[in-house]
Design an enzyme around this catalytic site. Sequence first.
Site, PDB file in Angstrom:
ATOM      1  N   SER B  48       0.384  -1.007   0.218  1.00  0.00           N
ATOM      2  CA  SER B  48      -0.021   0.257  -0.025  1.00  0.00           C
ATOM      3  C   SER B  48       0.844   1.340  -0.138  1.00  0.00           C
ATOM      4  CB  SER B  48      -0.980   0.343   1.106  1.00  0.00           C
ATOM      5  OG  SER B  48      -1.923   1.039   0.884  1.00  0.00           O
ATOM      6  N   GLU B  49       0.382   2.255  -0.559  1.00  0.00           N
ATOM      7  CA  GLU B  49       1.479   3.500  -0.700  1.00  0.00           C
ATOM      8  C   GLU B  49       1.507   3.976   0.742  1.00  0.00           C
ATOM      9  OE1 GLU B  49      -0.724   6.078  -3.652  1.00  0.00           O
ATOM     10  OE2 GLU B  49      -2.229   6.593  -2.649  1.00  0.00           O
ATOM     11  N   ASN B  50       1.065   4.166   1.382  1.00  0.00           N
ATOM     12  CA  ASN B  50       0.900   4.802   2.227  1.00  0.00           C
ATOM     13  C   ASN B  50       2.089   3.597   3.313  1.00  0.00           C
ATOM     14  OD1 ASN B  50      -1.593   2.625   2.409  1.00  0.00           O
ATOM     15  ND2 ASN B  50      -1.863   3.673   4.748  1.00  0.00           N
ATOM     16  N   SER B  90       8.435   3.791   0.454  1.00  0.00           N
ATOM     17  CA  SER B  90       7.192   3.381  -0.748  1.00  0.00           C
ATOM     18  C   SER B  90       7.349   4.071  -1.836  1.00  0.00           C
ATOM     19  CB  SER B  90       6.015   4.042  -0.007  1.00  0.00           C
ATOM     20  OG  SER B  90       4.702   3.369  -0.468  1.00  0.00           O
TER      21      SER B  90
END
Lengths: 221, 224
Positions: B48-50, B90
């Site tokens: 997940s990008e976060n 990320s």
Amino acid sequence: MINKIVSSLAEAVRDIGDGSVILLGGFIDQGTPDRLLEVLAERRPRDLVIATNNPSVNGRGLAVLMQAGCVRKLICSFPRAPNSDLIEDRMRAGELELEVVPQGTLAERVRSAGAGIPGFYTRTSVGTPLAEGKEHRDFEGETYVFEAAIKGDFALINAHQADRWGNLVYSGSWRNFNPVMAMGARITIAQVREIVPAGELDPETIVTPGIFVNRVVRLED
Amino acid sequence: MTEKLSRLQIAWRLAQDLEEGLVVNLGAGMPLTVSNYVPAGREVIFHSENGVLGIGPRPAAGRENPQLRNAGNQPITLLPGGSLFHHADSFTMIRGGHIDVCVLGAYEVAENGDLANWILPDSPRAPAVGGAMDLATGAKRVFVMMEHCSKEGEPKILKKCSLPLTGLACVSSIYTDMAVIDRDPDGLVVREMIAGMDLAGLQSVTGASLRLADHWRVLSAPLL
């Protein structure tokens, strides 16, 4: 004795003046420095430039600062929120400038500032409206676009624990942009949930070393 | 009578193509449902990008951790072996070519792989890009999942995109409610079509020229 802990939110944001460039940690409403922003809004600074992934989705923090008319320009990747008409209305009225930046480009532009790098070339956004007007350069047959560093006057961030040297650890996905923004500003201010004695945080797992942090304030329970 | 796939069935079909060991990023919205349909026993690492790798099943009601959520702000769990990291790391993973597959929705896909999925010029909303351009450009393979045609019945797979682009020549495969289509150096190849559909029928709702794979199959999915 070094002690970066300050006693109140108001003291933590005391010198943020008109026209300041402020970097904000947080992602959606995960790990946003809401209390620092709300206390800053009470002072009504003018013409602030805010770099953040997205505006507030919960009507707190940045939304309060924007509603108070303190923000001149927003640099972000996702200027949408349930109540984002605030942004669109202000843009139409010519009161708010918006710079949309791909999320990874935003992170890297701030990281670059922290690392003393004036900018970098990336393939992200080549061929799209977001690359228009920017310098392009080919490397090994691929086209890249130049993106300039974003240096903050201040960074406002949210962390889980801190010690008096300003070492920080985070919790879960609330880490996100916080350590990046901490590196990119002249003065970094952290709101934290807990302060622990120096030596209690495991040096192997400190995420933001205190060198990047100037002030720490603990939130009231 | 041809039976189109539902959105969840498209997600199921796409999930069958995620091989053991791949690192996969799921875009917000419809793509997030893909993780529910990876075949049991197959280990796929979701990013997940976060700042999360190794996302597990949804937490049970009442067991959500408010400080552990995905890029769509839904509560998540971490699998044993999962890890947490900040945004620059990320997007180093995304932009540096370390993500094997990303799954994105689309407004339009062109036959050369151009993708448009972030802005409608006549929209009154502020333009929002998020991580879409980084993912489209940086992931090793980009899988698009979408309805084959717009709500108005217009083709979304075109010779050339008309909307502002997200990324150039980046889409590798397209999963729709009618077909599974791969892109090769010569253009678009139909790997699967729903029962009752033939190439002429599919071509009539597609704006780019299609070829049929030698060993094409019928596209089907369980009722979900």
